[in-house]
Design a protein around this motif. Sequence first.
Motif, PDB file in Angstrom:
ATOM      1  N   LEU A  29       8.105  -3.571   1.176  1.00 29.01           N
ATOM      2  CA  LEU A  29       6.861  -3.551   1.968  1.00 29.01           C
ATOM      3  C   LEU A  29       5.838  -2.590   1.369  1.00 29.01           C
ATOM      4  CD1 LEU A  29       7.697  -3.287   5.798  1.00 29.01           C
ATOM      5  CD2 LEU A  29       6.098  -4.852   4.686  1.00 29.01           C
ATOM      6  N   ALA A  30       6.292  -1.357   1.121  1.00 27.88           N
ATOM      7  CA  ALA A  30       5.356  -0.307   0.700  1.00 27.88           C
ATOM      8  C   ALA A  30       4.809  -0.585  -0.699  1.00 27.88           C
ATOM      9  CB  ALA A  30       6.033   1.050   0.758  1.00 27.88           C
ATOM     10  N   VAL A  36       2.603  -3.500  -6.456  1.00 25.35           N
ATOM     11  CA  VAL A  36       3.760  -3.394  -7.347  1.00 25.35           C
ATOM     12  C   VAL A  36       4.803  -4.399  -6.881  1.00 25.35           C
ATOM     13  CG1 VAL A  36       5.567  -1.866  -8.240  1.00 25.35           C
ATOM     14  CG2 VAL A  36       3.316  -0.930  -7.648  1.00 25.35           C
ATOM     15  N   GLU A  37       5.248  -5.223  -7.782  1.00 22.87           N
ATOM     16  CA  GLU A  37       6.296  -6.172  -7.421  1.00 22.87           C
ATOM     17  C   GLU A  37       7.623  -5.643  -7.923  1.00 22.87           C
ATOM     18  OE1 GLU A  37       7.731 -10.733  -8.191  1.00 22.87           O
ATOM     19  OE2 GLU A  37       5.750 -10.143  -8.905  1.00 22.87           O
ATOM     20  N   MET A  38       8.674  -5.729  -7.103  1.00 21.84           N
ATOM     21  CA  MET A  38       9.945  -5.234  -7.625  1.00 21.84           C
ATOM     22  C   MET A  38      10.933  -6.364  -7.847  1.00 21.84           C
ATOM     23  SD  MET A  38      11.840  -3.151  -4.647  1.00 21.84           S
ATOM     24  CE  MET A  38      12.326  -3.909  -3.130  1.00 21.84           C
ATOM     25  N   ALA A 316       2.690   4.628  -1.728  1.00 20.26           N
ATOM     26  CA  ALA A 316       3.811   3.937  -1.100  1.00 20.26           C
ATOM     27  C   ALA A 316       4.816   4.954  -0.560  1.00 20.26           C
ATOM     28  CB  ALA A 316       4.481   3.005  -2.111  1.00 20.26           C
ATOM     29  N   GLY A 317       5.041   6.011  -1.345  1.00 19.75           N
ATOM     30  CA  GLY A 317       5.963   7.064  -0.892  1.00 19.75           C
ATOM     31  C   GLY A 317       5.469   7.722   0.380  1.00 19.75           C
ATOM     32  N   ALA A 318       4.187   8.042   0.410  1.00 22.39           N
ATOM     33  CA  ALA A 318       3.620   8.710   1.583  1.00 22.39           C
ATOM     34  C   ALA A 318       3.689   7.808   2.813  1.00 22.39           C
ATOM     35  CB  ALA A 318       2.182   9.124   1.298  1.00 22.39           C
ATOM     36  N   ALA A 319       3.466   6.506   2.609  1.00 19.78           N
ATOM     37  CA  ALA A 319       3.514   5.572   3.742  1.00 19.78           C
ATOM     38  C   ALA A 319       4.921   5.535   4.345  1.00 19.78           C
ATOM     39  CB  ALA A 319       3.094   4.175   3.284  1.00 19.78           C
TER      40      ALA A 319
END
Length: 371
Positions: A29-30, A36-38, A316-319
């Motif tokens: 999600l983040a 960024v696609e993982m 993304a980390g902060a979210a």
Amino acid sequence: MANLKDILVLDGDGIGPEVAPVAVDALRLALGSEGVEMRLDHGLVGGRAIDETGTPLPEETLAKAQAADAILLGAVGGPRWEQLPMAQRPEKGLLGLRYGLELFANLRPALLFEPLAHASSLKSERVSGLDILIVRELTGGIYFGEPRGVSVDENERVGVNTYVYREHEIERIARVAFELAERRGGRLCSVDKANVLEVTQLWRDVVNEVASDYPDVQLSHLYVDNAGMQLVRDPKQFDVIVTGNMFGDILSDVAAMLTGSLGMLPSASLAASGKGLYEPVHGSAPDIAGQDRANPLAMVLSAAMLCRYSLDAPGAGAAIESAVGRVLDRGLRTADIAGEEVRTNGIELVGTRAMGEALLAELTDVLKEAE
Ligand code: IPM
Ligand code: MG
């Protein structure tokens, strides 16, 4: 897609397979919101790897880990495998990954989540606002030194391990710690046993030499026994702590306990390349495995560290981190962080799955608000 990242997920043993999927969902999600696609892959490590392949770290897993941008690991170990000889135990899988990928820098934040201050073994005022980062050297020291082993000499058994550090190993971990201290509170405490062990006198000398490149960081030194005492006496005196492999193993458990829940703490193990392995500090907790009782938040926060340190996606980390804060603010608690509070109004005891769903819902909101 330009920004494609390969993430290897190693669920491991015990509660690992229950908490890892929550972190993967949060990550997807983040990262998605940052473009960024993982690409996910899975592998075996630890006890399940022993059961299925006969070794705690199959070649295939190491190769996948080498190819990945980052690795998410649940936990390894359990009573089923405790009788095996040392070299075949699940823990060897973890040590092999650290060594094989040269993950020399282990970052272990001990951060107090205010809603959980009462769960600490110290008085709340001693820990309120606590935010320590332990930087532990992870691929050297007595964990890996040679010679090692147990042999027989003059009719009795003799056990040997070797505490050895080369100058470059001390220098590179010191630089990581100084750089992190620069970006945080500007204070670094190096922990050694320089009054007794020559190897740690060298440690202290090298750290002092490196210090001249970081004039903005205030450096101090403590002997490890004193550091343990200071951590339980007045933990807020610390900002960043840097130390060797074994002292770091011990002090990071002490620091983790101060925050009231091992179930909340993530960790990162980094290589010079930026590749990292991310895992919760808690173990595999075989006593509650498979019962929907594990706290997935340490694993989720490990995914947040992965965004920050290996993917250069701090947003993304902060979210993810603020979503964790929100589920706690909403009063949701897994059993390990519920304590006496369960009887309080507004506190809801939930299982792994419900906590995971609430977390993803909060994360969705956080990401929407940021748009
Ligand atoms: C840790 C653990 C490991 C270690 C074990 C499981 C090998 O205690 O990550 O702190 O000693 O490093
Ligand atoms: Mg440990």
